[in-house]
Design an enzyme around this catalytic site. Structure first.
Site, short mmCIF file in Angstrom:
data_model
loop_
_atom_site.label_atom_id
_atom_site.label_comp_id
_atom_site.label_asym_id
_atom_site.label_seq_id
_atom_site.Cartn_x
_atom_site.Cartn_y
_atom_site.Cartn_z
N ARG A 1 0.81 -1.20 0.00
CA ARG A 1 0.00 0.00 0.00
C ARG A 1 0.86 1.27 0.00
O ARG A 1 2.00 1.26 0.41
CB ARG A 1 -0.93 0.01 1.22
N THR A 2 0.24 2.35 -0.49
CA THR A 2 0.95 3.62 -0.64
C THR A 2 1.26 4.22 0.73
O THR A 2 0.37 4.37 1.55
CB THR A 2 0.08 4.60 -1.43
N LEU A 3 2.52 4.54 0.96
CA LEU A 3 2.91 5.15 2.22
C LEU A 3 3.25 6.63 2.04
O LEU A 3 2.93 7.45 2.88
CB LEU A 3 4.12 4.44 2.81
N ASN B 1 -5.00 2.37 1.17
CA ASN B 1 -4.14 2.35 -0.01
C ASN B 1 -4.57 3.48 -0.94
O ASN B 1 -5.07 3.23 -2.04
CB ASN B 1 -4.27 1.00 -0.72
N PRO B 2 -4.36 4.72 -0.50
CA PRO B 2 -4.92 5.84 -1.25
C PRO B 2 -4.21 6.12 -2.56
O PRO B 2 -3.05 5.77 -2.74
CB PRO B 2 -4.74 7.02 -0.29
#
Lengths: 245, 277
Positions: A22-24, A126-127
């Site tokens: 997921r996007t961090l 997970n934007p």
């Protein structure tokens, strides 16, 4: 590095391995987008910079794109996520066209679709790391809205993302009025973009202005704003400073 | 139609290129009680005849609200109709949630037709035994569609389905040119007249029929019995006068137009409202 044997399955949110799923944080980012409603439609401005952290790495990134016949999308934030959103919208418009009937998705529908996408991704932790501006008009009705990476969405007569919210919107609140002419609208947007250029460190002096009217979308060729750096206050700034700083 | 060796399942073609099971499904529609629909530029009216199994039971619901801008009247297997209405409601609500906009009725009928087509091409399914008159509004105006068990759909200015629908169709064929620009109330009156045609002799009362309207600025709703009865009463008296005039109307063309007029003039003198339909 995981020295201890993990008892969690790979896809569990509790184990560190899942973090790569997921996007961090964003990597290549675009800065503010500013947009307003004017007499014939919507005007939107964005510079062409793609920053890699503090480096102004890419200087020809188009951050505004037409969507279907009735909408214009501008994005700030992670450029790769913006490209992914363009792929989603491309598919959406394709299926809309495949119906081959008199109906087409207008800016309101596209904006709400994007809101659903952004919010659902946010719920999965997970934007898509973007702040989007969606403007357009259909059957003479102008529409201008924005969606953030956490799914916050609203419509207004003028919107901005990122630093634009703090530097451009106060100017727009003072000087925007109904039925701006094209020239006045551009002048107002340039005023906002100039302030952003002076004060936002991720801004680059190469911008595009896009307009959408009943006749369609036009995105200008890139150009630069004139700036003035000869203010006497900026000459010899260290003079009179105390200490070695 | 008679039984033949090609009608056992829907996946068997006859040598003449017919799917008998699909045609038998359309027969089921013809057996159901009548439903009619008509539209103007801005409004669509649906009407149906309420048939109860016995005097003790209530009548079946044949008109369903699908969304604020779409409604449907069914004829045939009402159970199938109920299931399809639920599907339509679901599609509308999902579209509204994602796009904050009403689902264009033209797209809904295509989805419905595709759903019906699937049942004509699977050996473990049977076609839906219900015909649907879908009334709806979208950007391009008011629409009336008819969805068949075969998976076909057609757009209509006015249509009638179910038993004794031919009588209503004849009435509608005579009058349809005036529907486009008709007012909402005139459209409802025409719907009631068309329903009356299918009753063939039975008195038209609000308990026997159901009427629903959808239009620009008017969300889909079923008219209550009181309103319907008032509209029936308003034209029943005048309609009785049209009865004797109707016969010369069908026989002689121009002469008939002169005949009803003196009759109306005499009637007006006796204190009855002139015919305005």
């Amino acid at each position: 590095m995981n020295f201890m044997a993990s008892k969690q399955p790979e896809n569990s949110l509790l184990s560190p391995e899942s973090d790569s799923q997921r996007t961090l944080y964003p990597y290549v980012t675009g800065t503010s987008v500013v947009a307003l409603k004017y007499k014939d439609g919507i005007l939107m401005a964005a510079d062409m910079g793609g920053s890699y952290g503090s480096t102004l790495r890419y200087k020809s990134v188009e951050r505004m794109k037409p969507i279907g016949k009735h909408s214009l999308l501008g994005a700030s934030g992670e450029i790769s996520d913006f490209q992914e959103i363009l792929r989603y919208l491309d598919e959406l418009i394709l299926y809309d066209n495949m119906w081959d009937d008199g109906n087409s998705l207008g800016p309101k529908e596209v904006h709400n679709y994007l809101t659903r996408v952004m919010y659902n991704r946010r719920n999965k932790f997970n934007p898509l790391w973007n702040s989007l501006v969606l403007g357009g008009l259909k059957n003479g009705q102008k529409y201008l809205g924005t969606v953030s990476m956490i799914g916050v969405n609203f419509e207004d007569n003028h919107v901005a993302t990122g630093f634009g919210n703090h530097l451009a919107r106060p100017i727009l609140r003072q000087e925007w009025h109904e039925n701006l002419s094209f020239e006045d609208g551009v002048r107002l947007l340039e005023k906002c973009m100039r302030v952003l250029l002076y004060r936002d460190r991720s801004a680059v002096n190469k911008l595009q202005i896009a307009k959408i009217t009943e006749d369609g979308v036009t995105i200008s060729q890139p150009y630069s704003l004139k700036t003035y750096w000869e203010f006497s206050a900026f000459e010899n700034p260290a003079q009179g400073a105390i200490g070695s700083w | 139609m008679f039984r033949n060796q090609y009608d056992t399942d829907v996946t068997t073609w006859s040598p003449a290129g017919r799917l008998f099971q699909v045609e038998y499904a359309m027969e089921a529609v013809k057996q159901g009680s009548a439903a009619i629909g008509l539209r103007s530029k801005t409004h669509v009216v649906l009407g149906c005849v309420n048939k109860a199994n016995s005097e003790l039971s209530s009548h079946q619901k044949k008109i369903f609200k699908v969304d604020d801008h779409i409604g449907v009247a069914i004829a045939g297997l009402t159970a199938d109709g109920r299931v399809l209405s639920r599907y339509m409601r679901n599609e509308c609500i999902n579209y509204s949630f994602t796009y904050e906009s009403p689902l264009p009725v033209g797209r809904l009928v295509v989805q419905l037709a595709d759903k019906a087509q699937v049942c004509t091409q699977r050996s473990w399914k049977r076609p839906y035994g219900v015909g649907l008159l879908v009334a709806g509004l979208d950007e391009s105006g008011a629409h009336l569609y008819y969805n068949c068990p075969s998976g076909n759909y057609f757009e209509y200015q006015a249509f009638a389905i179910g038993s004794r629908s031919q009588a209503a169709k004849t009435y509608l064929e005579r009058r349809f040119e005036s529907f486009r620009d008709a007012s909402r109330d005139d459209l409802v009156k025409d719907a009631l007249m068309a329903i009356r045609e299918t009753l063939q002799g039975e008195t038209l009362k609000s308990s026997v029929c159901t009427v629903a309207v959808v239009g620009v600025g008017e969300p889909f709703h079923i008219l209550d019995q009181g309103t319907v009865q008032q509209m029936i009463d308003a034209f029943e008296i005048v309609a009785e006068q049209e009865g004797p005039a109707a016969e010369p109307d069908t026989d002689a063309g121009q002469e008939a137009s002169a005949e009803p007029e003196p009759e109306q003039g005499a009637a007006a003198g006796e204190g009855v409202a002139p015919m305005d339909i």
